[in-house]
Design a protein around this motif. Structure first.
Motif, short mmCIF file in Angstrom:
data_model
loop_
_atom_site.label_atom_id
_atom_site.label_comp_id
_atom_site.label_asym_id
_atom_site.label_seq_id
_atom_site.Cartn_x
_atom_site.Cartn_y
_atom_site.Cartn_z
N SER A 229 0.83 -1.21 0.00
CA SER A 229 0.00 0.00 0.00
C SER A 229 0.87 1.25 0.00
CB SER A 229 -0.91 -0.03 1.23
OG SER A 229 -1.65 1.17 1.33
N ALA A 230 1.97 1.22 0.77
CA ALA A 230 2.85 2.40 0.83
C ALA A 230 3.53 2.64 -0.51
CB ALA A 230 3.89 2.20 1.93
N ARG A 231 3.93 1.57 -1.21
CA ARG A 231 4.53 1.74 -2.53
C ARG A 231 3.57 2.44 -3.48
NH1 ARG A 231 9.07 -1.40 -3.78
NH2 ARG A 231 9.65 -2.92 -2.18
N ALA A 232 2.29 2.09 -3.40
CA ALA A 232 1.30 2.66 -4.31
C ALA A 232 0.94 4.09 -3.96
CB ALA A 232 0.05 1.77 -4.33
N SER A 233 1.07 4.44 -2.67
CA SER A 233 0.58 5.75 -2.23
C SER A 233 1.67 6.81 -2.14
CB SER A 233 -0.11 5.61 -0.86
OG SER A 233 -1.17 4.65 -0.93
N TYR A 234 2.92 6.41 -2.02
CA TYR A 234 3.98 7.38 -1.76
C TYR A 234 5.11 7.20 -2.78
CZ TYR A 234 1.66 8.15 2.71
OH TYR A 234 0.74 8.44 3.66
N ASP A 235 5.82 8.33 -2.99
CA ASP A 235 7.00 8.27 -3.85
C ASP A 235 8.16 7.59 -3.12
OD1 ASP A 235 5.73 9.64 -5.95
OD2 ASP A 235 6.10 11.55 -4.93
N LEU A 236 8.33 7.89 -1.86
CA LEU A 236 9.39 7.28 -1.07
C LEU A 236 8.86 6.97 0.32
CD1 LEU A 236 12.48 9.49 -1.99
CD2 LEU A 236 12.20 7.07 -2.50
N VAL A 237 9.22 5.80 0.84
CA VAL A 237 8.89 5.40 2.20
C VAL A 237 10.21 5.26 2.94
CG1 VAL A 237 7.82 3.67 3.66
CG2 VAL A 237 6.83 4.19 1.42
N VAL A 238 10.45 6.16 3.93
CA VAL A 238 11.69 6.18 4.68
C VAL A 238 11.43 5.53 6.02
CG1 VAL A 238 13.57 7.61 5.55
CG2 VAL A 238 12.30 8.32 3.52
N ILE A 239 12.16 4.43 6.31
CA ILE A 239 11.91 3.62 7.50
C ILE A 239 13.06 3.79 8.47
CG2 ILE A 239 11.54 1.26 8.34
CD1 ILE A 239 10.39 0.57 5.62
N ASP A 240 12.69 4.03 9.73
CA ASP A 240 13.66 4.08 10.83
C ASP A 240 13.70 2.68 11.44
OD1 ASP A 240 15.20 4.54 13.05
OD2 ASP A 240 13.59 5.53 14.18
N SER A 241 14.83 2.00 11.24
CA SER A 241 14.92 0.61 11.67
C SER A 241 16.15 0.40 12.52
CB SER A 241 14.99 -0.32 10.43
OG SER A 241 15.28 -1.63 10.81
N PRO A 242 16.02 -0.37 13.61
CA PRO A 242 17.20 -0.73 14.38
C PRO A 242 18.00 -1.80 13.64
CG PRO A 242 15.29 -1.80 15.31
CD PRO A 242 14.78 -0.91 14.22
N SER A 243 19.06 -2.26 14.24
CA SER A 243 19.89 -3.30 13.62
C SER A 243 19.09 -4.59 13.47
CB SER A 243 21.13 -3.56 14.48
OG SER A 243 21.88 -4.63 13.95
N PRO A 244 19.20 -5.27 12.34
CA PRO A 244 18.45 -6.52 12.15
C PRO A 244 18.76 -7.57 13.20
CG PRO A 244 19.35 -5.75 10.07
CD PRO A 244 19.93 -4.89 11.14
N SER A 245 19.92 -7.47 13.85
CA SER A 245 20.25 -8.44 14.89
C SER A 245 19.46 -8.21 16.17
CB SER A 245 21.75 -8.36 15.19
OG SER A 245 22.10 -7.07 15.66
N CYS A 246 18.78 -7.05 16.30
CA CYS A 246 18.03 -6.72 17.51
C CYS A 246 16.53 -6.98 17.38
CB CYS A 246 18.24 -5.25 17.89
SG CYS A 246 19.97 -4.82 18.17
#
Length: 752
Positions: free
Chosen positions: A635-652
């Motif tokens: 849904s975000a791909r269809a609605s927005y030009d860019l989706v910027v995600i704040d993500s911690p380290s994948p190990s956490c």
């Protein structure tokens, strides 16, 4: 950014241009940056090293002692020596400079020094060698005191020795040089001895080959029964064969002619023998003088007698006696004439027979002689032809032997000359001689204070420098943009400078974006890069991964969303599960609470921009987030030009791990002097295994570096260009910005 590559920094004058790296160039461990180390550690090294050096300099003044120095000189004579073959020979093979430098290096050979120590009594040695014997310690102590160096623009080498006392040093140095010269002379003799041994062995082998080839020729001569084939001039044999052939042809022709003559003589003999010889006999008789005289006398006598009987009767006895006498005389004349004629005829016939027979005999003898000569020539021709054939075959067989024999003899001659030259060279004088012997000094030349000061300097600064090198080599903290870029195989994005100890997590962050400080320029530069990649690959999900705690990742996501939305892009900033959610606080919006419709329903507009924010709801269930993640991203791909995600380290976090795998762009965010290189590599390995399309890196809270100060004018140019670009695109719509970026990318592609 390409598949598994990074959005690297282009020159500041062309923002948005992409210099792509490759994960093949990524480092498994943090590289050691020597220049960064120098600029960072030089104050510490100087701050600790200078006081230590000053403290060590005080006792050095009392430890200094006089230094005595003796010198000797070695002369190199690059002359030419004549050889037996008449050509001048270089005594020094190759470059004289290389020869001189080789002597300098060989002068301190341990074998030479040990041999020199054996020649000097302990009482005659310098003070630092007494009681040492010929031990390795004595050898290396002597080696450390002797110094040899070339004298520029000359063929001389200066050899010196230093010590604290003058006694014995000159003698020791002279013995070392004499031993060195003896060693060179021995090496030269040994070198030429081995060369002579080789040459003589080679001569013996070649002589054996010559004898073998000679035996082969002798076997051919034995088979042939002659050694005429040894003359390689076959034309002589051909000329002999041609001469015999011509003689044989002439002899055969002559024999045929004589055979015809013999047949002709025999036929003449037969035919002429049948002819009558009477006419010739009668003619001979007619011309016979005796008969003519006898007839004349008979005629005269008969006339005289006839006169006597004239007048006498027929029956007169006198007449009868006279007539009888006349008849007897005439009868005798007749009989005599017939006898003469018969004898003459017989004589002519016998003469003719003799002449014919002798002619036949002569013709026969001539023919038989010619025939015998022709047969002899024919036999000789056959023998010569056979001999020529054998000689030709022998010459053909012996040609290889003769060629090899010629080559071997030529080489044998060369080896003989070389042996003579080598024997002369082995006994020739060396091109090295001692030009000036050392003499004992009468006063010290200097003291060792400067040497002690250098040692103190090395200890003072070298110790702390070594500690710093070891510490920085083992320290895996990320300190520069290049350190973080090494984890992804590129240079990464422009670092974001730290504004104050709280970094970007300040309440009035909007004012920072509107200002002209470097942090604002770095964030906008990062945004332009993302827009360029979005236009190139249709990348929409941008995941900013904080590889450790307190990277300022949340504030960076909000600032980036606001910067992009200010250019007309539809942007959604999303905060994933984190122990300390802070998006609401940074964006100055109410903190979200548990919503019955799920965490995705917490989306709200940003009060400071046109972007949408989706802060993390602490009471949200991670299972609900995980089950609806794909639907939310679609849904975000269809609605927005860019989706910027704040993500911690994948190990956490498992959700952070899944988001990283499903992102289009992953940006590693690290805090300077806090993040570890292994943490960045762990995220890179995860993204590489998941085939994330693009990876980049961003260093946050970057402190000023002395090295960056050297390039301040370059940064100022970049800032000026970014400001001008920002002012140009700020008031434009999204379509205008996209068109301008497409035009810029076309120009860059055309130039490349």
């Amino acid at each position: 950014m390409t598949a598994s590559a990074e959005t690297a920094s282009a020159p500041p004058s062309t923002p948005g241009a992409v210099q792509r790296g490759s994960l093949d160039k990524a480092k498994k461990s943090k590289p050691f940056a020597i220049f960064d180390f120098i600029w960072r550690r030089i104050p510490l090294i100087l701050g600790v090293g200078i006081p230590c050096f000053l403290l060590l300099s005080v006792p050095i003044r009392f430890m200094a002692s006089p230094v005595y120095k003796v010198n000797a000189k070695v002369l190199i004579t690059p002359n030419k020596a004549p050889s037996i073959n008449g050509r001048d020979r270089e005594i020094i093979q190759g470059d004289v400079g290389w020869f001189s430098r080789t002597l300098v290096l060989r002068l301190n050979n341990p074998d030479v020094l040990r041999a020199a120590l054996e020649k000097v009594e302990d009482s005659d040695r310098p003070d630092f060698l007494k009681g040492q014997g010929t031990s390795d310690r004595a050898v290396f102590r002597l080696m450390s005191r002797i110094k040899a160096e070339e004298i520029q623009r000359t063929y001389m080498i200066d050899v010196s020795m230093q010590g604290s006392k003058a006694a014995g040093m000159a003698n020791m140095l002279n013995v070392v040089l004499d031993t060195f010269i003896e060693k060179l002379q021995t090496e030269q003799a040994r070198q030429y001895l081995s060369q002579l041994t080789y040459l003589k062995n080679e001569r013996t082998q070649i002589a054996g080959r010559v004898q073998k080839e000679t035996d082969n020729l002798a076997s051919i001569a034995q088979e042939l029964g002659s050694n005429v084939f040894l003359s390689t001039d076959y034309a002589g044999h051909l000329e002999k064969l041609r001469t015999l052939q011509n003689l044989y042809y002439d002899a055969e022709n002559n024999a045929l002619n004589l055979s015809e003559k013999l047949n002709e003589s025999r036929m003449d003999q037969q035919d002429i023998s049948k002819l009558s010889i009477a006419p010739f006999a009668d003619a001979e008789v007619s011309n016979f003088l005796g008969i003519n005289q006898m007839e004349q006398w008979t005629y005269v006598e008969t006339q005289e007698l006839r006169k006597q009987i004239d007048g006498l009767t027929n029956d007169n006895s006198d007449r009868i006696n006279v007539e009888d006498r006349m008849r007897s005389m005439l009868e005798y004349l007749k009989v005599y004439k017939e006898k003469v004629a018969t004898d003459t005829r017989r004589t002519f016939e016998e003469k003719r027979a003799y002449e014919l027979e002798s002619e036949v005999i002569r013709a026969k003898n001539a023919y038989e002689s010619a025939r015998g000569f022709a047969d002899t020539l024919h036999s000789d021709f056959e023998k010569t032809s056979e001999e020529a054939s054998k000689v030709a075959w022998a010459i053909f067989r012996s040609s290889d032997y003769n060629y090899g024999l010629t080559q071997y003899r030529s080489r044998l001659s060369s080896i003989d000359i070389r042996i003579d030259d080598a024997e002369l060279e082995a006994k020739a004088p060396l091109p090295v001689l001692i030009d000036q012997h050392a003499i004992d000094p009468d006063r010290p030349t200097s003291n060792n204070a400067s040497k002690l000061q250098m040692m103190a300097l090395a200890v003072s600064f070298g110790f702390i420098a070594a500690l710093c090198v070891i510490f920085d080599f083992l320290d895996s903290r990320i300190r520069t943009r290049q350190d973080l870029g090494a984890a992804i195989g590129g240079i990464g994005c422009e670092p974001i400078p730290a504004l104050h100890p709280d970094g970007l997590e300040e309440p009035n962050f909007v004012s920072v974006l509107k200002s002209s400080n470097p942090a604002s320029f770095a964030i906008r530069d990062f945004g332009i890069r993302l827009v360029t990649e979005q236009q190139r690959t249709n990348a929409r999900i941008v995941n900013l991964v904080g590889i450790h705690e307190k990277t300022g990742n949340t504030a960076l996501v909000v600032a980036l969303a606001r910067a992009l939305s200010s250019h007309g892009f539809r942007v959604l900033a999303v905060e994933l599960p984190t122990p300390r959610p802070g998006m609401a606080k940074i964006a100055a919006i109410p903190a979200p609470h548990s919503l019955p419709s799920g965490a995705w329903a917490a989306k709200c507009p940003d009060p400071s921009s046109s972007a949408d924010l989706l802060p993390w709801v602490p009471e949200s269930s991670e299972d609900d987030i995980r089950s609806t993640l794909d639907k939310f991203l679609a849904s975000a791909r269809a609605s927005y030009d860019l989706v910027v995600i704040d993500s911690p380290s994948p190990s956490c976090s498992d959700i952070a791990h899944e988001i990283a795998i499903k992102s289009d762009i992953v940006a590693l965010v690290a805090k300077q002097d806090v993040a570890r290189f292994q943490q960045a590599r762990a995220v890179v390995d995860l993204c590489t295994a998941a085939n994330v399309p693009a990876i980049t890196s961003l260093l946050n809270f970057s402190s000023p570096n002395p090295l960056q100060a050297k390039t301040l004018h370059i940064l100022e140019t970049s800032m000026a260009f970014t400001t001008r670009l920002h002012s140009e695109v700020l008031h434009r719509t999204k379509s205008e910005v996209v068109a301008a970026l497409e035009k810029l990318r076309s120009r860059i592609s055309g130039k490349s």
